[in-house]
Design a protein around this motif. Structure first.
Motif, PDB file in Angstrom:
ATOM      1  N   ARG A  80       2.237 -15.008  10.986  1.00 54.10           N
ATOM      2  CA  ARG A  80       2.778 -14.007  10.059  1.00 54.10           C
ATOM      3  C   ARG A  80       3.047 -14.666   8.710  1.00 54.10           C
ATOM      4  O   ARG A  80       3.444 -15.829   8.649  1.00 54.10           O
ATOM      5  N   TRP A  81       2.811 -13.927   7.642  1.00 54.51           N
ATOM      6  CA  TRP A  81       3.128 -14.434   6.313  1.00 54.51           C
ATOM      7  C   TRP A  81       4.641 -14.554   6.156  1.00 54.51           C
ATOM      8  O   TRP A  81       5.411 -13.778   6.728  1.00 54.51           O
ATOM      9  N   GLN A  82       5.054 -15.522   5.349  1.00 54.90           N
ATOM     10  CA  GLN A  82       6.473 -15.782   5.147  1.00 54.90           C
ATOM     11  C   GLN A  82       6.945 -15.149   3.835  1.00 54.90           C
ATOM     12  O   GLN A  82       6.170 -14.591   3.060  1.00 54.90           O
ATOM     13  N   GLY A  83       8.241 -15.271   3.591  1.00 55.10           N
ATOM     14  CA  GLY A  83       8.817 -14.787   2.342  1.00 55.10           C
ATOM     15  C   GLY A  83       8.869 -13.276   2.217  1.00 55.10           C
ATOM     16  O   GLY A  83       8.936 -12.745   1.098  1.00 55.10           O
ATOM     17  N   GLY A  84       8.825 -12.580   3.354  1.00 60.58           N
ATOM     18  CA  GLY A  84       8.894 -11.123   3.317  1.00 60.58           C
ATOM     19  C   GLY A  84       7.571 -10.434   3.040  1.00 60.58           C
ATOM     20  O   GLY A  84       7.514  -9.198   3.009  1.00 60.58           O
ATOM     21  N   VAL A  85       6.498 -11.220   2.845  1.00 62.98           N
ATOM     22  CA  VAL A  85       5.201 -10.619   2.537  1.00 62.98           C
ATOM     23  C   VAL A  85       4.686  -9.793   3.714  1.00 62.98           C
ATOM     24  O   VAL A  85       4.178  -8.683   3.531  1.00 62.98           O
ATOM     25  N   HIS A  86       4.823 -10.314   4.930  1.00 66.02           N
ATOM     26  CA  HIS A  86       4.308  -9.579   6.086  1.00 66.02           C
ATOM     27  C   HIS A  86       5.064  -8.263   6.272  1.00 66.02           C
ATOM     28  O   HIS A  86       4.470  -7.227   6.592  1.00 66.02           O
ATOM     29  N   GLN A  87       6.371  -8.310   6.061  1.00 73.40           N
ATOM     30  CA  GLN A  87       7.147  -7.079   6.174  1.00 73.40           C
ATOM     31  C   GLN A  87       6.739  -6.076   5.099  1.00 73.40           C
ATOM     32  O   GLN A  87       6.693  -4.859   5.348  1.00 73.40           O
ATOM     33  N   ALA A  88       6.420  -6.570   3.897  1.00 71.27           N
ATOM     34  CA  ALA A  88       5.978  -5.684   2.823  1.00 71.27           C
ATOM     35  C   ALA A  88       4.633  -5.051   3.160  1.00 71.27           C
ATOM     36  O   ALA A  88       4.395  -3.868   2.866  1.00 71.27           O
ATOM     37  N   VAL A  89       3.743  -5.818   3.770  1.00 70.51           N
ATOM     38  CA  VAL A  89       2.454  -5.273   4.195  1.00 70.51           C
ATOM     39  C   VAL A  89       2.649  -4.217   5.274  1.00 70.51           C
ATOM     40  O   VAL A  89       1.989  -3.166   5.271  1.00 70.51           O
ATOM     41  N   GLU A  90       3.568  -4.486   6.208  1.00 75.42           N
ATOM     42  CA  GLU A  90       3.851  -3.495   7.261  1.00 75.42           C
ATOM     43  C   GLU A  90       4.402  -2.207   6.662  1.00 75.42           C
ATOM     44  O   GLU A  90       4.024  -1.100   7.083  1.00 75.42           O
ATOM     45  N   ALA A  91       5.289  -2.332   5.676  1.00 79.51           N
ATOM     46  CA  ALA A  91       5.815  -1.144   5.012  1.00 79.51           C
ATOM     47  C   ALA A  91       4.718  -0.400   4.257  1.00 79.51           C
ATOM     48  O   ALA A  91       4.661   0.826   4.255  1.00 79.51           O
ATOM     49  N   LYS A  92       3.833  -1.148   3.632  1.00 85.21           N
ATOM     50  CA  LYS A  92       2.715  -0.557   2.886  1.00 85.21           C
ATOM     51  C   LYS A  92       1.825   0.270   3.799  1.00 85.21           C
ATOM     52  O   LYS A  92       1.347   1.355   3.411  1.00 85.21           O
ATOM     53  N   GLU A  93       1.593  -0.206   5.023  1.00 84.63           N
ATOM     54  CA  GLU A  93       0.712   0.483   5.965  1.00 84.63           C
ATOM     55  C   GLU A  93       1.454   1.481   6.851  1.00 84.63           C
ATOM     56  O   GLU A  93       0.840   2.105   7.713  1.00 84.63           O
ATOM     57  N   GLY A  94       2.766   1.629   6.643  1.00 84.75           N
ATOM     58  CA  GLY A  94       3.533   2.575   7.451  1.00 84.75           C
ATOM     59  C   GLY A  94       3.733   2.116   8.878  1.00 84.75           C
ATOM     60  O   GLY A  94       3.863   2.946   9.785  1.00 84.75           O
ATOM     61  N   LEU A  95       3.779   0.809   9.102  1.00 82.92           N
ATOM     62  CA  LEU A  95       3.951   0.253  10.443  1.00 82.92           C
ATOM     63  C   LEU A  95       5.415  -0.057  10.713  1.00 82.92           C
ATOM     64  O   LEU A  95       6.236  -0.066   9.803  1.00 82.92           O
ATOM     65  N   SER A  96       5.715  -0.327  11.966  1.00 82.23           N
ATOM     66  CA  SER A  96       7.062  -0.747  12.335  1.00 82.23           C
ATOM     67  C   SER A  96       7.303  -2.150  11.774  1.00 82.23           C
ATOM     68  O   SER A  96       6.519  -3.073  12.020  1.00 82.23           O
ATOM     69  N   ILE A  97       8.388  -2.315  11.022  1.00 81.37           N
ATOM     70  CA  ILE A  97       8.677  -3.588  10.366  1.00 81.37           C
ATOM     71  C   ILE A  97       9.370  -4.529  11.344  1.00 81.37           C
ATOM     72  O   ILE A  97      10.419  -4.205  11.896  1.00 81.37           O
TER      73      ILE A  97
END
Length: 245
Positions: A104-121
């Protein structure tokens, strides 16, 4: 065209993107707009009289999160940097094209991608230690390996690990024929020529390795071959069975 024109105008006025360094930054107008939006949405700031400077408070770094969200939107592309599979954003290795399921990407990037795609964070992974491949392999007393792609990296392997690459000659003379490149004016002709080559190889019972530049392109090629080549493959297999009988 209208959407592209609007996006270009917004990008120039409110933020900038540096593709070379893979960084994004808000302009002064963009930063002010982010602050106004957060304030209108009820974001809490420590300062009783919040301003744009409040975006960089330590307790809730709204500014950093806004930059991370914009980074995920502009620089991380579905089908190139990651794919969405079974409700998760799976990283695509840029050098091999393989999926890195547990990374998983660090620094909140992966969570931002999940939010962008409408996925569960999901929660961010905690990194306790890191080491480069070079230092990791240096822990071994002996290093050796065998691969079909070591010769082009011989100088790098010697520089990093002090090991030499020894080419092993083929057991029999090579029968490979290197054909010159073929250029096609559009993608439709290229895909049609690809399908023809796959059918010819299948008739000779030869495997085919098809290279693509992204996972998305691989899926497009697979769908096209399933639609055009799969029916021909059934006839080829039926003819083989008849000859065998």
């Amino acid at each position: 065209p209208e959407v592209q024109r609007l996006e270009k105008a917004v990008k120039g006025r409110y933020y900038t993107v540096d593709e070379k360094t893979r960084t994004v930054s808000y302009t002064q107008a963009g930063t002010h707009l982010v602050f106004l939006y957060l304030r209108d949405e009820g974001a809490q700031f420590r300062d009783p009289y919040p301003g744009v400077h409040s975006l960089w408070e330590e307790e809730v770094p709204w500014g950093r999160m806004a930059v991370t969200a914009l980074t995920a939107y502009e620089l991380y592309v579905n089908g190139r940097d990651y794919i969405v599979r079974e409700g998760e954003a799976v990283i695509v290795d840029p050098s091999t094209g393989r999926l890195r399921v547990k990374t998983r990407w660090q620094g909140g990037v992966h969570q931002a991608v999940e939010a962008k795609e409408g996925l569960s964070i999901q929660a961010e992974n905690l990194v306790t230690a890191t080491i480069t491949f070079q230092l990791f392999f240096a822990q071994y007393e002996w290093l050796a390996g065998m691969t079909g792609t070591a010769q082009p990296a011989a100088a790098e392997l010697f520089e990093l690990y002090g090991i030499k690459v020894v080419p092993v000659p083929t057991n029999r003379p090579s029968r490979r024929t290197d054909h010159p490149p073929r250029l096609y004016p559009d993608k439709a002709l290229k895909m049609h020529a690809l399908a023809e080559q796959v059918v010819l190889a299948a008739e000779d019972m030869r495997p085919v390795l098809i290279g693509t530049t992204s996972v998305q392109e691989s899926e497009l090629v697979l769908a096209y071959l399933n639609r055009t080549v799969a029916p021909a493959m059934k006839h080829i297999q039926a003819a083989r069975r008849r000859r065998a009988a």
